[in-house]
Enzyme design. Structure first.
Site, PDB file in Angstrom:
ATOM      1  N   SER A 136      37.266 -37.879 -36.472  1.00 30.30           N
ATOM      2  CA  SER A 136      37.312 -38.049 -37.884  1.00 30.30           C
ATOM      3  C   SER A 136      35.903 -36.608 -38.419  1.00 30.30           C
ATOM      4  O   SER A 136      34.770 -36.589 -37.213  1.00 30.30           O
ATOM      5  CB  SER A 136      36.298 -39.175 -39.009  1.00 30.30           C
ATOM      6  OG  SER A 136      35.355 -38.919 -40.016  1.00 30.30           O
ATOM      7  N   TYR A 175      27.532 -33.881 -45.269  1.00 26.41           N
ATOM      8  CA  TYR A 175      26.983 -33.845 -45.381  1.00 26.41           C
ATOM      9  C   TYR A 175      26.153 -34.977 -46.484  1.00 26.41           C
ATOM     10  O   TYR A 175      24.278 -35.607 -45.955  1.00 26.41           O
ATOM     11  CB  TYR A 175      26.123 -32.407 -46.028  1.00 26.41           C
ATOM     12  CG  TYR A 175      24.259 -32.044 -45.377  1.00 26.41           C
ATOM     13  CD1 TYR A 175      23.904 -32.334 -43.925  1.00 26.41           C
ATOM     14  CD2 TYR A 175      23.954 -32.991 -46.183  1.00 26.41           C
ATOM     15  CE1 TYR A 175      22.766 -32.395 -44.425  1.00 26.41           C
ATOM     16  CE2 TYR A 175      22.568 -32.380 -46.297  1.00 26.41           C
ATOM     17  CZ  TYR A 175      21.425 -32.073 -44.971  1.00 26.41           C
ATOM     18  OH  TYR A 175      20.563 -31.974 -45.546  1.00 26.41           O
TER      19      TYR A 175
END
Length: 258
Positions: A158, A174
């Site tokens: 991923s 993030y």
């Protein structure tokens, strides 16, 4: 779109094992491999569900075999090796697709706890499936992969396993800190690099891939890719030619940063 015409079966004669093969990306990957002519080994914890998938492929004129494989079970991994060794004596393609997300309800839902409060059990259980299982299954099946003319191993990772993305405020991943999932996929990426380096110079190629954010039970209904697109990167790196890369991390034809 996979070309399913009888004149375009580049995987005819090749045996391909897919873990977590009865739903989501794993199931679609089986369908696309079969459409390319591969003999598909449908591997899953639930043998009845695996049998149903294999039978559907056979009903469509494809070749398929169902095997019980709880990827966390040493006994299951050993039994799969014995079965494949007895039947075929080789394995051309291994797609380590099985994976879990325990940090929250799904990948669209913020994690249940901050990093410093995540239970040990969540991290350990996630690593068992997402890291130790593909590591140990690949080690178990490597003798069969070495018997194939040019085996391919695809580790379904991923973008969340990319340290560059996890530390970049501009990255789409993030804002969400999923300790179990993110670290397990980073470890899987490291294993991919190390094994590819060990095998460099051999005909075996091993790569990690990001399938994209796919509409599955794990990915959620909010994801932006359907199953056909979600399986496309795995298929691409399972069918690499002799001049293809090894030891890389990819989304479709884009190389991702570690």
């Amino acid at each position: 779109m996979v070309d399913t015409s009888s004149n375009n079966l580049p995987l005819r004669g090749k045996h391909a094992l897919v873990t977590g093969a009865t739903r989501g990306i794993g199931l679609e990957t089986c369908r696309q491999l079969a459409a390319l002519g591969a003999y598909v080994i449908v591997a899953a914890r639930d043998l009845a569900r695996a049998e149903a998938v294999a039978q559907a492929l056979r009903d469509d004129g494809r070749e398929a075999l169902a095997l019980k494989l709880d990827v966390t079970s040493e006994a299951d991994r050993a039994a799969v090796f014995r079965e494949l060794d007895s039947r075929f004596g080789k394995l051309d393609i291994l797609i380590n697709n099985a994976g879990i997300w325990l940090d929250s309800a799904d990948a669209a839902t913020p994690p249940d706890r901050p990093i410093d409060e995540v239970p040990e059990s969540v991290v350990r259980r996630t690593f068992e499936v997402n890291f130790f299982a593909p590591l140990l299954l690949t080690q178990t099946l490597l003798p069969l992969l070495k018997q194939a003319p040019a085996a391919r191993v695809v580790n379904v990772s991923s973008i969340r396993g990319s340290l560059a993305h996890l530390s970049d405020p501009a990255s789409p991943v993030y804002p969400v800190k999923a300790l179990g999932y993110d670290t397990s996929k980073a470890a899987l990426n490291a294993f991919t690099i190390l094994l590819a380096e060990q095998l460099r110079g051999s005909p075996i190629k091993i790569n990690a891939i990001h399938p994209g954010w796919v509409r599955t039970e794990m990915g959620s209904k909010h994801a932006d890719l359907g199953l056909e697109d979600g399986a496309r990167t795995a298929i691409r790196y399972a069918t690499l030619g002799e001049d293809g890369p090894t030891g890389g991390f990819f989304f479709q034809d884009e190389r991702l940063p570690w």
